[in-house]
Design an enzyme around this catalytic site. Structure first.
Site, PDB file in Angstrom:
ATOM      1  N   ASP A  32       0.853  -1.193   0.000  1.00 53.70           N
ATOM      2  CA  ASP A  32       0.000   0.000   0.000  1.00 53.70           C
ATOM      3  C   ASP A  32       0.885   1.238   0.000  1.00 53.70           C
ATOM      4  OD1 ASP A  32      -1.931   2.106   0.923  1.00 53.70           O
ATOM      5  OD2 ASP A  32      -3.253   0.388   1.188  1.00 53.70           O
ATOM      6  N   ASN A  33       0.490   2.261  -0.734  1.00 49.34           N
ATOM      7  CA  ASN A  33       1.281   3.508  -0.731  1.00 49.34           C
ATOM      8  C   ASN A  33       0.739   4.533   0.273  1.00 49.34           C
ATOM      9  OD1 ASN A  33      -0.977   4.539  -1.939  1.00 49.34           O
ATOM     10  ND2 ASN A  33       0.050   5.309  -3.774  1.00 49.34           N
ATOM     11  N   THR A  36      -4.507   6.896   0.605  1.00 47.65           N
ATOM     12  CA  THR A  36      -5.740   7.096   1.390  1.00 47.65           C
ATOM     13  C   THR A  36      -5.805   6.112   2.554  1.00 47.65           C
ATOM     14  OG1 THR A  36      -6.961   5.625  -0.088  1.00 47.65           O
ATOM     15  CG2 THR A  36      -7.152   7.971  -0.538  1.00 47.65           C
ATOM     16  N   TYR A 139     -13.020   6.173 -14.240  1.00 48.59           N
ATOM     17  CA  TYR A 139     -12.956   5.160 -13.182  1.00 48.59           C
ATOM     18  C   TYR A 139     -13.675   3.875 -13.622  1.00 48.59           C
ATOM     19  CZ  TYR A 139     -13.971   2.940  -8.652  1.00 48.59           C
ATOM     20  OH  TYR A 139     -14.097   2.038  -7.622  1.00 48.59           O
ATOM     21  N   VAL A 183     -21.639   8.126   0.822  1.00 47.06           N
ATOM     22  CA  VAL A 183     -22.676   8.979   1.399  1.00 47.06           C
ATOM     23  C   VAL A 183     -22.926   8.606   2.869  1.00 47.06           C
ATOM     24  CG1 VAL A 183     -24.516   7.508   0.470  1.00 47.06           C
ATOM     25  CG2 VAL A 183     -25.011   9.860   0.985  1.00 47.06           C
ATOM     26  N   PHE A 200     -28.685  16.048  -2.458  1.00 51.90           N
ATOM     27  CA  PHE A 200     -28.767  16.688  -3.772  1.00 51.90           C
ATOM     28  C   PHE A 200     -29.992  16.142  -4.503  1.00 51.90           C
ATOM     29  CE2 PHE A 200     -24.331  16.811  -2.502  1.00 51.90           C
ATOM     30  CZ  PHE A 200     -24.014  18.145  -2.720  1.00 51.90           C
ATOM     31  N   ARG A 207     -29.673   3.573  -3.999  1.00 53.23           N
ATOM     32  CA  ARG A 207     -28.440   2.806  -4.145  1.00 53.23           C
ATOM     33  C   ARG A 207     -28.598   1.438  -3.493  1.00 53.23           C
ATOM     34  NH1 ARG A 207     -27.963   6.258  -7.174  1.00 53.23           N
ATOM     35  NH2 ARG A 207     -26.332   7.839  -7.424  1.00 53.23           N
ATOM     36  N   ARG A 266     -27.277  17.128  -8.689  1.00 60.84           N
ATOM     37  CA  ARG A 266     -25.969  17.206  -9.343  1.00 60.84           C
ATOM     38  C   ARG A 266     -26.063  16.584 -10.723  1.00 60.84           C
ATOM     39  NH1 ARG A 266     -21.916  15.046  -4.754  1.00 60.84           N
ATOM     40  NH2 ARG A 266     -23.341  13.295  -4.950  1.00 60.84           N
TER      41      ARG A 266
HETATM   42  N1  LIG Z   1     -15.982   1.673  -1.241  1.00 57.85           N
HETATM   43  C1  LIG Z   1     -16.802   1.399  -2.246  1.00 57.85           C
HETATM   44  O1  LIG Z   1     -18.019   1.585  -2.159  1.00 57.85           O
HETATM   45  C2  LIG Z   1     -16.259   0.790  -3.533  1.00 57.85           C
HETATM   46  C3  LIG Z   1     -17.162   0.582  -4.596  1.00 57.85           C
HETATM   47  C4  LIG Z   1     -16.693   0.028  -5.778  1.00 57.85           C
HETATM   48  C5  LIG Z   1     -15.364  -0.347  -5.887  1.00 57.85           C
HETATM   49  N2  LIG Z   1     -14.492  -0.112  -4.855  1.00 57.85           N
HETATM   50  C6  LIG Z   1     -13.090  -0.531  -5.025  1.00 57.85           C
HETATM   51  O2  LIG Z   1     -12.679  -1.257  -3.889  1.00 57.85           O
HETATM   52  C7  LIG Z   1     -11.282  -1.067  -3.669  1.00 57.85           C
HETATM   53  C8  LIG Z   1     -11.057  -0.606  -2.240  1.00 57.85           C
HETATM   54  O3  LIG Z   1     -11.729   0.634  -2.053  1.00 57.85           O
HETATM   55  P1  LIG Z   1     -11.894   1.347  -0.634  1.00 57.85           P
HETATM   56  O4  LIG Z   1     -13.268   1.881  -0.567  1.00 57.85           O
HETATM   57  O5  LIG Z   1     -11.385   0.461   0.443  1.00 57.85           O
HETATM   58  O6  LIG Z   1     -10.932   2.608  -0.848  1.00 57.85           O
HETATM   59  P2  LIG Z   1      -9.669   3.091  -0.008  1.00 57.85           P
HETATM   60  O7  LIG Z   1      -9.227   4.367  -0.654  1.00 57.85           O
HETATM   61  O8  LIG Z   1      -9.962   3.102   1.444  1.00 57.85           O
HETATM   62  O9  LIG Z   1      -8.610   1.935  -0.304  1.00 57.85           O
HETATM   63  C9  LIG Z   1      -7.715   1.954  -1.398  1.00 57.85           C
HETATM   64  C10 LIG Z   1      -6.339   1.602  -0.873  1.00 57.85           C
HETATM   65  O10 LIG Z   1      -5.431   1.552  -1.985  1.00 57.85           O
HETATM   66  C11 LIG Z   1      -4.254   2.275  -1.632  1.00 57.85           C
HETATM   67  N3  LIG Z   1      -3.659   2.760  -2.870  1.00 57.85           N
HETATM   68  C12 LIG Z   1      -4.145   3.709  -3.706  1.00 57.85           C
HETATM   69  N4  LIG Z   1      -3.306   3.879  -4.745  1.00 57.85           N
HETATM   70  C13 LIG Z   1      -2.289   3.007  -4.561  1.00 57.85           C
HETATM   71  C14 LIG Z   1      -1.107   2.723  -5.305  1.00 57.85           C
HETATM   72  N5  LIG Z   1      -0.817   3.380  -6.438  1.00 57.85           N
HETATM   73  N6  LIG Z   1      -0.270   1.783  -4.821  1.00 57.85           N
HETATM   74  C15 LIG Z   1      -0.541   1.122  -3.671  1.00 57.85           C
HETATM   75  N7  LIG Z   1      -1.633   1.370  -2.926  1.00 57.85           N
HETATM   76  C16 LIG Z   1      -2.507   2.293  -3.372  1.00 57.85           C
HETATM   77  C17 LIG Z   1      -4.727   3.380  -0.708  1.00 57.85           C
HETATM   78  O11 LIG Z   1      -3.697   3.921   0.108  1.00 57.85           O
HETATM   79  C18 LIG Z   1      -5.788   2.646   0.111  1.00 57.85           C
HETATM   80  O12 LIG Z   1      -5.220   2.006   1.221  1.00 57.85           O
HETATM   81  C19 LIG Z   1     -10.827  -0.081  -4.732  1.00 57.85           C
HETATM   82  O13 LIG Z   1     -10.297  -0.810  -5.816  1.00 57.85           O
HETATM   83  C20 LIG Z   1     -12.112   0.607  -5.147  1.00 57.85           C
HETATM   84  O14 LIG Z   1     -12.016   1.128  -6.458  1.00 57.85           O
HETATM   85  C21 LIG Z   1     -14.915   0.448  -3.679  1.00 57.85           C
END
Ligand SMILES: NC(=O)c1ccc[n+]([C@@H]2O[C@H](COP(=O)([O-])OP(=O)(O)OC[C@H]3O[C@@H](n4cnc5c(N)ncnc54)[C@H](O)[C@@H]3O)[C@@H](O)[C@H]2O)c1
Length: 315
Positions: A32-33, A36, A139, A183, A200, A207, A266
């Site tokens: 993880d980087n 977030t 995305y 949300v 909005f 959802r 929106r």
């Molecule tokens: N939360 C939702 O409702 C939802 C819906 C659809 C899809 N997703 C997908 O689920 C996955 C997890 O989402 P989440 O909600 O936990 O988001 P999040 O932002 O909490 O988790 C993403 C993680 O990826 C890490 N990251 C980002 N870019 C990186 C990189 N270049 N290299 C290494 N690490 C990196 C971030 O630091 C973070 O820990 C994602 O792929 C997201 O697109 C989430």
């Protein structure tokens, strides 16, 4: 006992997955980087590698001696993907291809996060995996790209892959400070600070919300059955909730009556999104079990606890 790599494991969904894997006795490595994600989200048993999924060396090293990879790392912000088209593409699609490429040598299975955003403006109700993908955002297009490349990895290189189309995931640890956050985390945070809740449009937009603990069960079930058919599954509850109902249920579980502020709709907001969970139920034998009320209750009490901890630490 198996050893798994979880990319994006320090994030919201990834950290819950890590907890569950450790609880069942697996070894967990996270790449993880921390863009977030947060180190504090991870249990001490996790082997943590600070690195980027776009970095070939980092991904190759993180993939040594693993039995499978949950690829969740991504820039999960639809808005950011429209602003920084190329930058998010490099993480969201090239990063996924890096992971698939790393699997070529040992053929470890890859279960990866896709999204309901691949359906875009397809208005079918409920949405089935066989319905037309029609993404409206970079995305969504990149998540669809992940699915196509995962299929190629399976067909061409015999890598077991499974794509998980998450709908609206909510639960503890979702960061309400991010303007792009779900949300539910934003409503929960504002309600706990006695602020009004902005909606909005007319609040009738709906959802399919699914609790993070349920999502983790879908992911683990998919890993346990991953094969080279490159299957895709909706990860959803199959229940439609509009924003007015959501605000009402939150009010009930938190005991606070919200002041709702209706703002202009929106542009581009999707009116309704509802998934069909039948395929995962039939093939993976997994379905959402946590009701919205129960999930919201856990989310609210976690939020209250962490807010109290933070304000104590600041005293
Ligand atoms: N939360 C939702 O409702 C939802 C819906 C659809 C899809 N997703 C997908 O689920 C996955 C997890 O989402 P989440 O909600 O936990 O988001 P999040 O932002 O909490 O988790 C993403 C993680 O990826 C890490 N990251 C980002 N870019 C990186 C990189 N270049 N290299 C290494 N690490 C990196 C971030 O630091 C973070 O820990 C994602 O792929 C997201 O697109 C989430």
């Amino acid at each position: 006992m198996a050893k798994y790599l979880v990319t994006g494991g320090a994030g919201f969904i990834g950290s819950h997955l890590c907890d569950a894997l450790i609880a069942r006795g697996d070894e967990v490595r996270v790449l993880d980087n921390l863009s977030t994600g947060r180190r504090e989200n991870l249990a001490s048993e996790v082997e943590f590698i600070l690195g980027d999924v776009t970095d070939e060396d980092a991904v190759q090293k993180a993939s040594i001696d693993i039995d499978g990879c949950f690829h969740l790392a991504a820039i999960a912000s639809v808005a950011q993907s429209t602003e920084d088209w190329v930058g998010t593409h490099e993480v969201n699609l090239t990063g996924a291809i890096r992971v698939l490429d790393a699997a070529r040598a040992t053929k470890f299975p890859v279960v990866y996060a896709s999204s309901a955003a691949v359906y875009g403006d397809n208005a079918s109700m409920p949405l089935c995996e066989s319905d037309r993908a029609s993404p409206l955002t970079p995305y969504g297009a990149d998540k669809l790209g992940c699915e196509l490349h995962a299929r190629v990895a399976s067909v061409l290189h015999n890598i077991p892959t499974t794509g998980m189309r998450f709908f609206n995931v909510y639960g503890p640890r979702q960061d309400p400070r991010s303007p792009y956050s779900g949300v539910i985390s934003i409503f929960t945070d504002r309600l706990s600070r006695c602020l009004n809740i902005p909606i909005f449009g007319d609040g009738q937009q709906s959802r399919d919300f699914i609790f993070v603990g349920d999502v983790v069960r879908f992911l683990i079930a998919a890993m346990d059955r991953a094969d080279t058919r490159a299957a895709i599954y909706n990860v959803c509850s199959g229940q439609s909730t509009n924003l007015r109902q959501l605000a009402q249920t939150l009010a009930t579980v938190s005991g606070v009556t919200p002041q709702i502020e209706y703002l202009p709709a929106r542009q581009g907001d999707i009116r309704a999104s509802l998934g069909d969970p039948a395929r995962a139920a039939k093939i993976l034998n997994v379905r959402a079990e946590v009701s919205l009320g129960e999930g919201l209750s856990q989310t609210v009490s976690h939020h209250v606890t962490t807010t109290l901890d933070t304000s104590k630490a600041a005293e």
